[in-house]
Design an enzyme around this catalytic site. Structure first.
Site, PDB file in Angstrom:
ATOM      1  N   LYS A  68     -12.008  -2.114   6.464  1.00  0.00           N
ATOM      2  CA  LYS A  68     -11.209  -3.004   7.290  1.00  0.00           C
ATOM      3  C   LYS A  68     -11.797  -3.082   8.696  1.00  0.00           C
ATOM      4  O   LYS A  68     -11.963  -4.156   9.242  1.00  0.00           O
ATOM      5  CB  LYS A  68      -9.751  -2.538   7.345  1.00  0.00           C
ATOM      6  CG  LYS A  68      -9.133  -2.235   5.981  1.00  0.00           C
ATOM      7  CD  LYS A  68      -8.952  -3.487   5.133  1.00  0.00           C
ATOM      8  CE  LYS A  68      -8.822  -3.192   3.648  1.00  0.00           C
ATOM      9  NZ  LYS A  68      -7.608  -2.516   3.224  1.00  0.00           N
ATOM     10  N   ASP A 120      -1.763   6.602   6.322  1.00  0.00           N
ATOM     11  CA  ASP A 120      -2.844   5.704   5.901  1.00  0.00           C
ATOM     12  C   ASP A 120      -3.084   4.726   7.053  1.00  0.00           C
ATOM     13  O   ASP A 120      -2.227   3.894   7.351  1.00  0.00           O
ATOM     14  CB  ASP A 120      -2.407   4.961   4.624  1.00  0.00           C
ATOM     15  CG  ASP A 120      -3.397   3.874   4.185  1.00  0.00           C
ATOM     16  OD1 ASP A 120      -4.407   3.641   4.885  1.00  0.00           O
ATOM     17  OD2 ASP A 120      -3.140   3.254   3.132  1.00  0.00           O
ATOM     18  N   TRP A 141       0.838  -1.216   0.000  1.00  0.00           N
ATOM     19  CA  TRP A 141       0.000   0.000   0.000  1.00  0.00           C
ATOM     20  C   TRP A 141       0.857   1.244   0.000  1.00  0.00           C
ATOM     21  O   TRP A 141       0.528   2.236  -0.669  1.00  0.00           O
ATOM     22  CB  TRP A 141      -0.982  -0.019   1.169  1.00  0.00           C
ATOM     23  CG  TRP A 141      -1.969  -1.159   1.071  1.00  0.00           C
ATOM     24  CD1 TRP A 141      -2.129  -2.178   1.958  1.00  0.00           C
ATOM     25  CD2 TRP A 141      -2.918  -1.399   0.012  1.00  0.00           C
ATOM     26  NE1 TRP A 141      -3.115  -3.029   1.526  1.00  0.00           N
ATOM     27  CE2 TRP A 141      -3.627  -2.583   0.338  1.00  0.00           C
ATOM     28  CE3 TRP A 141      -3.245  -0.736  -1.174  1.00  0.00           C
ATOM     29  CZ2 TRP A 141      -4.625  -3.111  -0.484  1.00  0.00           C
ATOM     30  CZ3 TRP A 141      -4.239  -1.257  -1.991  1.00  0.00           C
ATOM     31  CH2 TRP A 141      -4.918  -2.426  -1.634  1.00  0.00           C
TER      32      TRP A 141
END
Ligand SMILES: *Cc1c(COP(=O)(O)O)cnc(C)c1O
Length: 360
Positions: free
Chosen positions: A195, A171, A101
Site C-alpha cells: 500500500k 494492522d 480486513w
C-alpha cells in the site's frame, strides 16, 4: 514513457526516484555484476541491504530496543493466522470490526479460539469508527485487535482504543509510515507493504519482545512462529530479497524527504484538497463520517451508478487511473499514499470540477 497518476489502493504508486534507482541498479548492483534478485541472501552485499533497511525503519518510527522488526512473507493476510497462533494462550481475544480486513482477521482467529467482537460499524456499511473508550474487554483476553486504517471504506482511528491493559495488535497496512506513530502503544504492529512502502508479498511486523515466544498454539508451523524469524534475523529461509530491497529504498526516500512529520504534512495537504472539494461539491460526496476520515483512502460517489462508471472511464482517459471503488462498495476511491504527488491530487480535483460542471 508516459506515467499516469495511479490512485490504486494496492499494489500502489511508488516514488519515481525509487523506481529509477532500482532500474539503474538492475543489471549491476553497485559493481557486484549482478542484480539484487540474483545474489545470495547470505552475501555481505545483501546483509548490508536488509540491515540498513531495518535500521532506517527503526529511525523513522523511533522503534524502541525492546521491539523486534521482522520482514516476512505471505502478506498481511497470513498474519491474520499468525497473530492468534503466536498470542492466543487463553484462546480468547477481542476484535473491533471496522471493515472487510478486520472481519477477515477475526474469522481467521476464530479457527484457533474465541474471537469476540468488541464493537462493529457494520450497521452503517463501515462508514465510521465505533466508540472505543469502554469496550467489553474481559481479563481472559490475550489481546485486542484493530485494523487501524480501513483501506476499502476510508476510515481511520483518530484515537486508539482503551484496551484496559491488554496488548493492542494493529494492522496498519494502508497507513504504514503515512504519519508518525508511537510504537510503545502497541504490542504488535504489522502491515503488508504494497500500500505505502513496496512490492506485494512482504509484510513487516514490529513486535514487543515479550510477545515473541516458544509456546505458540499447538501445530503452529515453524515458519509462522515469530520466534523462528526473530532468532534468524528474518532469514530462517530465503526472505523476499528484492521486495525488502525496494522497501529499504522507500525508507531512505522518506528520510530524505524529512521523515514522518513531513509525510504527514504532505498527506494532510493532499487529503484536505480533496475533502474540501467533496464537501462543497454539487455532484460528488464523501461516504465517511467526517471525524473518522482516512488520509490515505478517499471514497466518494455521485449517487448515480451510471455517472460513477462514466467518471471512472473518463478519468482514465485523462491519465487518472484506478479510481473505481472496491467491488464491495462501488462508487469511486482515490488512494493518495505517500508517493502520490500533490500535483496528482490537484489534477484529480480539477478533473472533478470539470466533470461536475458538465454533468450537474
Ligand atoms: C490490503 C490489506 C490487507 C491484505 O494484504 P495482503 O498483503 O494482500 O494479504 C490487509 N489489511 C489491510 C488493512 C489492507 O489494506
Amino acid at each position: 514513457m508516459a506515467r499516469v497518476y495511479n490512485f490504486s489502493a494496492g499494489p500502489a504508486v511508488l516514488p519515481e526516484e525509487v523506481l529509477k534507482e532500482a532500474a539503474e541498479e538492475m543489471m549491476d548492483y553497485r559493481g557486484c555484476g549482478m542484480s539484487v534478485m540474483e545474489m545470495s541472501h547470505r552475501s555481505k552485499m545483501y546483509d548490508d541491504i536488509i540491515t540498513t533497511a531495518e535500521a532506517d525503519l527503526r529511525k523513522l518510527l523511533s522503534v524502541p530496543d525492546n521491539y523486534k522488526v521482522l520482514f516476512l512473507q505471505g502478506g498481511a493476510s497470513l498474519q491474520f493466522a499468525a497473530v492468534p497462533m503466536n498470542l492466543m494462550k487463553n484462546k480468547k481475544a477481542g476484535y473491533i470490526v471496522t471493515g472487510q480486513w478486520a472481519k477477515k482477521a477475526r474469522a481467521e482467529a476464530s479457527i484457533y479460539g474465541d474471537a469476540v467482537e468488541l464493537a462493529s460499524s457494520a450497521d452503517k456499511t463501515f462508514s465510521y469508527i465505533p466508540e472505543v473508550d469502554d469496550l467489553p474487554i474481559t481479563d481472559d483476553m490475550d489481546y485486542v485487535y484493530i485494523c487501524e486504517n480501513n483501506t476499502i471504506y476510508g476510515t481511520k482511528y483518530q484515537n486508539l482504543p482503551n484496551t484496559k491493559g491488554k496488548d493492542l495488535v494493529s494492522d496498519v497496512s494502508s497507513c504504514f509510515l503515512s504519519e508518525p506513530m508511537d510504537v510503545t502503544k502497541y504490542g504488535v504492529v504489522y502491515g503488508g507493504v504494497q500500500k505505502n512502502i513496496g512490492p506485494a508479498g512482504v509484510v513487516i511486523n514490529i513486535i514487543r519482545e515479550d510477545l515473541i515466544r516458544e509456546d505458540c498454539l499447538e501445530g503452529t508451523p515453524t515458519m509462522m512462529k515469530w520466534k523462528t524469524q526473530a532468532d534468524n534475523g528474518s532469514m530462517y529461509n530465503t526472505p523476499p530479497c528484492y521486495g525488502i530491497y525496494i522497501c529499504g529504498k522507500v525508507f531512505k526516500w522518506i528520510l530524505d524527504m524529512g521523515g514522518l512529520e513531513v509525510m504527514k504534512e504532505r498527506n494532510v495537504k493532499k487529503a484536505k484538497l480533496l475533502y474540501d472539494f467533496l464537501d462543497n461539491s454539487r455532484l460528488f460526496r464523501g461516504t465517511v463520517v467526517k471525524k473518522d476520515r482516512s488520509l490515505m483512502n478517499v471514497p466518494f460517489v455521485t449517487g448515480n451508478d451510471e455517472l460513477d462508471a462514466r467518471f471512472v472511464a473518463e478519468a482514465k482517459e485523462a491519465g487518472l487511473e484506478n479510481l473505481k471503488g472496491h467491488r464491495s462498495v462501488g462508487g469511486m476511491r482515490a488512494s493518495i499514499y505517500n508517493a502520490m504527488p500533490l500535483a496528482g491530487v490537484e489534477k484529480l480535483v480539477a478533473f472533478m470540477e470539470d466533470f461536475e460542471s458538465k454533468n450537474s
